[in-house]
Design an enzyme around this catalytic site. Structure first.
Site, PDB file in Angstrom:
ATOM      1  N   ARG A 107       0.812  -1.220   0.000  1.00 14.29           N
ATOM      2  CA  ARG A 107       0.000   0.000   0.000  1.00 14.29           C
ATOM      3  C   ARG A 107       0.843   1.267   0.000  1.00 14.29           C
ATOM      4  O   ARG A 107       0.416   2.310   0.491  1.00 14.29           O
ATOM      5  CB  ARG A 107      -0.927  -0.003   1.217  1.00 14.29           C
ATOM      6  N   CYS A 108       2.010   1.200  -0.562  1.00 11.83           N
ATOM      7  CA  CYS A 108       2.933   2.338  -0.603  1.00 11.83           C
ATOM      8  C   CYS A 108       2.779   3.077  -1.933  1.00 11.83           C
ATOM      9  O   CYS A 108       2.369   2.499  -2.944  1.00 11.83           O
ATOM     10  CB  CYS A 108       4.365   1.826  -0.434  1.00 11.83           C
ATOM     11  N   GLY A 109       3.128   4.354  -1.934  1.00  7.67           N
ATOM     12  CA  GLY A 109       3.116   5.109  -3.178  1.00  7.67           C
ATOM     13  C   GLY A 109       4.122   4.592  -4.184  1.00  7.67           C
ATOM     14  O   GLY A 109       4.020   4.869  -5.383  1.00  7.67           O
TER      15      GLY A 109
END
Length: 233
Positions: A107-109
């Site tokens: 769920r990281c950019g």
């Protein structure tokens, strides 16, 4: 190839290139600088001795011994880790192969670009012996909260990841996985033993030695030439 550290060039995900108080927190209680005067109690006679510890580097013996054992390991191949399904995997199975070791998050950019490029690099070079070892980690913004089956489904379904994915680990602090203690002790760079964020990368040669460390902002495609050099070596 001698180890080098690819320096940070830009901030990412709101974090500056210099270590922040947030990332400093990942040092845990084992490493601290102190300029205070302290009292040391002799356990044999109960006497407290006042002593100056200005600029003294305090290291808890227990954590120090753990890091010392990791540093004493000869190569990545000396470690056994658990894969995403809970099976023991001896990393000596990767002898003779260049490795890119990455701490990943769902769920990281940086997730989409990194997983996509990692999958493309793996598809391009896997038949030449190149391997990617992905270690999920939930220490940065809580961006890998899922269970191992959920992480596996995400990576393999959305990004068609075929490279090995391992058990979720800590990469900083007192519960740091032994493999990451080793990687950091052999490739400290200016960050020392701190992993800055998701998708920091370690390039390992065919003998299991760390030869390069890349910050999270370095895309997998930017590492391709270094991978080619190790494959040709």
């Amino acid at each position: 190839m001698a180890f080098s550290y690819a320096s940070f060039s830009t901030p990412f995900n709101g974090f500056a290139a210099n270590p922040s108080p947030i990332t400093s927190a990942f040092l845990g209680p084992s490493l601290r600088f102190s300029t205070r005067t302290s009292k040391t109690r002799n356990p044999s006679n109960g006497v407290s001795v006042k002593s100056s510890n200005s600029h003294r580097f305090l290291v808890k013996s227990k954590n120090f011994s753990v890091y010392a054992r990791a540093a004493a390991e000869k190569s990545v191949h000396d470690f056994t880790v658990k894969d995403i399904d809970g099976n023991d995997v001896s990393l000596d199975k990767f002898k003779g192969k260049p490795l890119l070791i990455v701490n990943v998050a769902s769920r990281c950019g940086l997730t989409s670009s990194n997983y996509s490029e990692l999958s493309q690099l793996y598809e391009k070079y896997k038949n030449q012996g190149f391997e990617i070892l992905a270690f999920p980690c939930n220490q940065f913004g809580g961006q890998e909260p899922g269970s191992n089956p959920e992480i596996k489904q995400f990576a393999c379904t959305r990004f068609k990841a075929e490279f090995p994915i391992f058990d979720k680990v800590d990469v900083n602090g007192p519960s740091t996985a032994p493999i990451y203690k080793f990687l950091k002790s052999n490739a400290g760079g200016f960050l020392g033993d701190i992993i800055k964020w998701n998708f920091e990368k370690f390039l390992v040669d065919k003998k299991g030695k760390v030869v390069e460390r890349y910050p999270p902002t370095t895309s997998p495609f930017q590492i391709e030439k270094d991978i080619q050099k190790l494959l040709a070596a």
